[in-house]
Design an enzyme around this catalytic site. Structure first.
Site, mmCIF file in Angstrom:
data_model
loop_
_atom_site.group_PDB
_atom_site.id
_atom_site.type_symbol
_atom_site.label_atom_id
_atom_site.label_comp_id
_atom_site.label_asym_id
_atom_site.label_seq_id
_atom_site.Cartn_x
_atom_site.Cartn_y
_atom_site.Cartn_z
ATOM 1 N N ASP A 108 40.449 70.748 9.128
ATOM 2 C CA ASP A 108 40.305 72.119 9.854
ATOM 3 C C ASP A 108 39.243 73.141 9.261
ATOM 4 O OD1 ASP A 108 43.168 71.701 11.851
ATOM 5 O OD2 ASP A 108 43.151 70.917 9.957
ATOM 6 N N GLU A 131 41.028 79.263 15.563
ATOM 7 C CA GLU A 131 42.362 78.826 15.187
ATOM 8 C C GLU A 131 42.467 79.154 13.694
ATOM 9 O OE1 GLU A 131 45.760 75.512 15.106
ATOM 10 O OE2 GLU A 131 43.764 75.054 15.854
ATOM 11 N N ASP A 172 38.456 75.781 18.570
ATOM 12 C CA ASP A 172 39.579 74.851 17.955
ATOM 13 C C ASP A 172 38.847 73.829 17.142
ATOM 14 O OD1 ASP A 172 41.835 73.492 17.222
ATOM 15 O OD2 ASP A 172 42.620 73.450 19.255
ATOM 16 N N THR A 177 46.192 68.345 14.888
ATOM 17 C CA THR A 177 45.919 68.241 13.383
ATOM 18 C C THR A 177 47.165 67.262 13.133
ATOM 19 O OG1 THR A 177 45.075 70.408 12.922
ATOM 20 C CG2 THR A 177 46.215 69.371 11.114
ATOM 21 N N SER A 240 52.847 66.560 25.613
ATOM 22 C CA SER A 240 52.750 66.344 24.310
ATOM 23 C C SER A 240 53.829 65.530 23.655
ATOM 24 C CB SER A 240 53.175 67.870 23.823
ATOM 25 O OG SER A 240 52.022 68.755 23.950
ATOM 26 N N HIS A 243 57.573 66.815 23.137
ATOM 27 C CA HIS A 243 58.701 67.166 24.273
ATOM 28 C C HIS A 243 58.606 66.078 25.393
ATOM 29 C CE1 HIS A 243 55.591 69.990 24.913
ATOM 30 N NE2 HIS A 243 55.617 69.504 26.187
ATOM 31 N N LYS A 270 44.270 65.560 26.315
ATOM 32 C CA LYS A 270 45.272 65.386 27.743
ATOM 33 C C LYS A 270 44.220 65.791 28.826
ATOM 34 C CE LYS A 270 49.492 66.574 25.397
ATOM 35 N NZ LYS A 270 49.131 67.145 24.107
#
EC number: 3.1.3.7
Length: 356
Positions: A108, A131, A172, A177, A240, A243, A270
């Site tokens: 990152d 980010e 991003d 990550t 995701s 969830h 996605k």
């Protein structure tokens, strides 16, 4: 006694004449420049160079796209190098709203440094949101060679100038990550988005481990396209991993038992699932649904690409997302292409409530 006269040599006369001409030319050219400025006229900037004005100037979106692609790929090189070294220096920045660790790695940080400074050096007058924290003491000067790749020139023939002060860049440096730390490489992307007056106009999504890059500009061109068909009645819905069960319950109620849920990591991955992507590791979906809080650098690039291709990304209530102000959105999101987006919004009235 007669007054004394002033006598000039021929050389002196010539010097005064030339000086007078110079003064007149300076005044006249300044007058014309002011008139041209008043009416928005002037000479064209040289090829590959953005016009500069006293108020911060303008930037060429075509040039910004070229640098965004380069930045995403340079960042991707760092992401891949760190992962292959297997020395991630993983740590937590805190907790997400769902209580999970908000992880950060060397991938990152190093990707962010490459991407941020490449864009900032090329376009010093635009706002850049990223980010990860940018450490001024760790500044890296990366100079763009001012060459626009042929595939971009082929799609976007002419410069597209906009005021620099109207531009916001969202970076991003490493999307997904969590999956990166688990060595689930296919989900990982690096992304750059450019918004003008809060509206996403160009996006870049790069997959470091397959070295595939998708880009698009609204009212410009793209190197990616929509698929030929989508299943609107019983769609495959990508969500995701954290969830998937929550969305599945509502999706089955809305679309029936034939609907399938694809759990996946990374917002960039996605969005690519909705498109015709020549990557064997890329899954295919008809809809992308997210039901919790999400950051704008996660979704801006995908939003721009979908918009350029005629698709949509909105909150679950059907509201357009503004890429100014705060760095996140509360209303979840729904992304689709070649579907009746507003009809889908009306079918999903309870998703946002169930996500909080």
């Amino acid at each position: 006694m007669a007054p004394m006269g002033i006598r000039l040599s021929p050389l002196g006369v010539a010097v005064f004449f030339l000086l007078g001409l110079g003064v007149l030319y300076h005044l006249y050219s300044g007058f014309l420049a002011g008139r041209f400025s008043l009416f928005g006229l002037g000479s064209e900037p040289a090829a590959g160079e953005a016009e500069v004005a006293s108020d911060g100037g303008t930037v060429d979106l075509r040039e910004m796209l070229a640098v965004a692609v380069l930045a995403a790929e340079r960042g991707g090189d760092e992401v891949r190098r760190v992962r292959e070294s297997n020395v991630l220096h993983e740590k937590s920045k805190g907790k997400t709203r769902e209580g999970a660790d908000d992880k950060m790695t060397s991938g990152d940080v190093l990707s962010n440094r490459k991407m941020f400074y490449l864009l900032k050096t090329a376009f010093p007058n635009v706002q850049i949101n990223t980010e990860e924290h940018v450490d001024a003491s760790d500044k890296e000067v990366i100079v763009w060679n001012r060459k626009i790749p042929e595939d971009i020139l082929k799609e976007i023939a002419a410069p597209k100038e906009v005021p620099a002060e109207s531009v916001t860049v969202w970076i991003d440096p490493l999307d997904a990550t969590q999956e990166y730390t688990e060595d689930l490489r296919k989900y990982v992307t690096t992304m750059v988005c450019v918004a003008v007056n809060g509206k996403p106009v160009l996006g870049v999504i790069h997959k470091p481990f397959s070295e595939y890059t998708a880009w698009a500009m609204v009212d410009g061109g793209s190197n990616v396209k929509a698929r030929s068909s989508y299943n609107e009645k019983t769609p495959k819905i990508i969500v995701s991993r954290s969830h998937a069960g929550m969305v599945k319950q509502v999706a089955l109620q809305t679309f029936g038992n034939q609907t399938s849920i694809i759990p996946a990591g990374g917002a960039g991955y996605k969005v690519l699932a909705l498109l015709d992507v020549p990557d064997m590791t890329q899954e295919k979906a008809d809809l992308y649904i997210h039901v919790t809080y999400i950051k704008k650098w996660d979704i801006c690039a995908g939003n721009a690409i979908l918009k350029a291709l005629g698709g949509h990304m909105t909150t679950l209530n059907g509201e357009e997302i503004s890429y100014t102000g705060s760095d996140g959105i509360e209303g979840g999101l729904l992304a689709s292409i070649r579907m009746n987006h507003q009809a889908l919004v009306r079918k999903l009235p309870d998703l946002e409530k169930s996500g909080h």
